[in-house]
Design a protein around this motif. Structure first.
Motif, PDB file in Angstrom:
ATOM      1  N   SER A  82      65.457  -2.749 -22.587  1.00 40.11           N
ATOM      2  CA  SER A  82      65.035  -3.998 -22.075  1.00 40.11           C
ATOM      3  C   SER A  82      63.458  -4.117 -22.883  1.00 40.11           C
ATOM      4  N   ALA A  99      65.006  -6.417 -24.767  1.00 50.06           N
ATOM      5  CA  ALA A  99      65.812  -7.061 -25.714  1.00 50.06           C
ATOM      6  C   ALA A  99      67.112  -7.754 -25.148  1.00 50.06           C
ATOM      7  N   THR A 102      70.786  -8.605 -29.136  1.00 48.10           N
ATOM      8  CA  THR A 102      69.812  -7.918 -30.112  1.00 48.10           C
ATOM      9  C   THR A 102      70.426  -6.702 -30.853  1.00 48.10           C
ATOM     10  N   GLU A 115      61.312  -3.897 -33.769  1.00 46.00           N
ATOM     11  CA  GLU A 115      60.396  -4.112 -32.982  1.00 46.00           C
ATOM     12  C   GLU A 115      59.646  -3.041 -32.253  1.00 46.00           C
ATOM     13  N   ARG A 116      60.272  -2.033 -32.468  1.00 46.40           N
ATOM     14  CA  ARG A 116      59.381  -0.703 -31.684  1.00 46.40           C
ATOM     15  C   ARG A 116      58.856   0.108 -32.882  1.00 46.40           C
ATOM     16  N   ASP A 125      67.114  -4.990 -35.380  1.00 45.63           N
ATOM     17  CA  ASP A 125      66.034  -5.729 -34.695  1.00 45.63           C
ATOM     18  C   ASP A 125      65.218  -4.897 -33.551  1.00 45.63           C
ATOM     19  N   PHE A 126      66.164  -4.174 -32.506  1.00 48.53           N
ATOM     20  CA  PHE A 126      65.548  -3.356 -31.529  1.00 48.53           C
ATOM     21  C   PHE A 126      64.675  -2.184 -32.156  1.00 48.53           C
TER      22      PHE A 126
END
Length: 491
Positions: free
Chosen positions: A16, A18, A22, A30-31, A26-27
């Protein structure tokens, strides 16, 4: 229900917020884990490669490289992922203290230039580095006629493990040199030690975000009941097809059901009269567990996409899409395979030759799953898989042909020929089979049958090949098979 999370580089990370569609790529980005790159978003370049802990073939756990651009992050709920950043040994300050042996060799031998593809190469190389059955052997002798294996290094490194990774500026020689220079993992290597422990157990997942849901049930029975209630659900295993739909065609399914870890779909059994392969066993697992026992499948696997795709893709998925250019249907048609279809009320067995009904259509109902593929025994002794494509590896076929023949005393007793790429569905070359059976395996018979084979199907012209070319390749493939097998059959 426990909140969905992935262990990334040893740290539990919630999925979450995401969205269910996703991707792992991308996960991760994004981190802040930007070593994982997007190059093609179709699983063809390998810039997004990461390592996942999966059930092992020779050890409890294998480190398997997969395309992060194709797999939904929710599909890795409860699993362990290592990125290129997680391979190096980290110092007390949090900064990398020691490069991983694969990273070290790539740096020393000049395997990186712009660096965009490098993290993906590193992860694919690391998966091969940790392959338990990789073993050193004598270096090829360029002066010996017997030294024909130029795709395995003296350290046992299989270059096919990098077939899904592309580099546009460095060139492949220094990358190959780096791959061939790595040694064996040390006893203190934590990722090598991790192989001795069981992989993460499958977890039930019910992840909902932004009005969409990703589901994984504990059992096949629960999954089949769910499909009866949600016939609109999209079923995924390796996501090698669905991931492309998400990335390229912006597909956003309301409900996705994962079946890749259902134990009932993960079995591979060899019985007295057949081999049964679970629909969710990956192609790499099939290849390694059968270990050449089905020669026609053994010939198929190296030509089926790339190692990255085979690490996720399944026979069930390849057949479930109903694509007329899938590589496995021609082979399985030649092997006279059947499919075990399951729904909430039970199972039925359908010959693969009767499964396809139209372009990407089949007799399988929305509430049914392919549970397994059955291959009858004994196998025909004369087999071959011919794939006509623009590239030697990692390409979509223009034409694919699977042959399985019984030849006794120079006479063709049985012929089974599967074709792909020449009709709206994969088909059997029934007329050609009839033209061969009962006839001598001679040049005269084969030339006559090749003329029949050129007329099989309804080939079309597209950007991969013309209809005339496809027809010509059908006939040529039979002539090639005869040329390759005449001596063996006569002896």
């Amino acid at each position: 229900m426990v909140a969905a999370r992935i262990t990334v580089n040893g740290k539990e990370t919630p999925i979450s917020p995401a969205a269910p569609h996703t991707t792992v790529l991308d996960f991760l980005r994004e981190r802040g884990l930007t070593g994982t790159k997007e190059g093609c978003a179709e699983g063809e370049c390998g810039a997004c490669s990461v390592l996942v802990a999966r059930p092992g073939v020779d050890k409890p756990t294998d480190w398997v490289a997969v395309n992060a651009c194709l797999v939904p992050a929710a599909a890795l709920d409860g699993q362990e992922v290592i990125t290129s950043e997680g391979l190096a040994t980290v110092g007390e300050s949090g900064a990398p203290a020691t490069l991983h042996p694969v990273q070290e060799e790539m740096a020393v031998l000049g395997g990186s230039q712009c660096g965009y593809c490098t993290p993906g190469f590193i992860c694919s190389m690391a998966a091969e580095y940790y392959r338990p059955d990789r073993c050193a052997h004598a270096a090829p002798d360029s002066d010996s006629d017997d030294s024909t294996d130029h795709e395995h290094g003296p350290n046992g490194f299989d270059l096919h493990s990098l077939s899904g990774n592309l580099c546009r500026c460095t060139g492949y020689r220094p990358i190959r040199d780096a791959a061939y220079a790595v040694g064996e993992p040390t006893d203190e290597d934590p990722l090598a030690q991790r192989r001795e422990q069981a992989p993460p157990a499958p977890v039930a997942t019910e992840y909902t975000q932004d009005g969409a849901t990703f589901l994984r049930k504990d059992t096949l029975a629960e999954t089949l009941q769910l499909l009866r209630e949600r016939p609109d659900a999209v079923v995924v295993a390796g996501s090698t097809d669905y991931g492309v739909e998400v990335n390229i065609r912006s597909r956003r399914a309301e409900c996705v059901v994962a079946i890749d870890r259902l134990p009932e779909l993960r079995e591979l059994r060899v019985e007295a009269d057949h081999i049964e392969i679970g629909a969710a066993v990956t192609l790499t697992e099939i290849e390694r567990r059968l270990d050449g026992d089905v020669p026609l499948l053994a010939e198929l696997f190296p030509q089926f996409a790339s190692r990255l795709i085979r690490n996720s893709g399944t026979l069930g998925g390849n057949l479930g899409t109903g694509s007329p250019i899938g590589d496995s249907p021609p082979v399985l048609l030649a092997l006279e395979a059947s499919l075990v279809l399951a729904d909430a009320d039970g199972e039925r067995v359908v010959p693969l030759a009767e499964y396809f009904t139209g372009y990407r259509q089949s007799v399988r109902r929305p509430d049914e799953l392919i549970r397994a593929v059955r291959i009858p025994l004994p196998l025909s002794p004369v087999t071959a898989f011919h794939k006509i494509a623009k590239r030697r590896f990692d390409d979509i076929s223009s034409v694919a042909i699977g042959f399985a023949l019984d030849i006794d005393g120079g006479i063709v007793r049985k012929a089974r020929i599967g074709l792909g790429g020449v009709a709206a569905t994969p088909i059997r070359a029934l007329a050609t089979e009839a033209a061969l059976e009962g006839k001598p395996w001679s040049a005269e018979t084969v030339e006559a049958a090749a003329r029949v084979l050129r007329g099989e199907g309804t080939p079309m012209s597209d950007h991969r090949a013309s209809a005339i070319y496809r027809s010509a390749m059908l006939g040529q493939s039979l002539l090639k098979l005869h040329a390759q097998t005449t001596e063996a059959v006569s002896s």
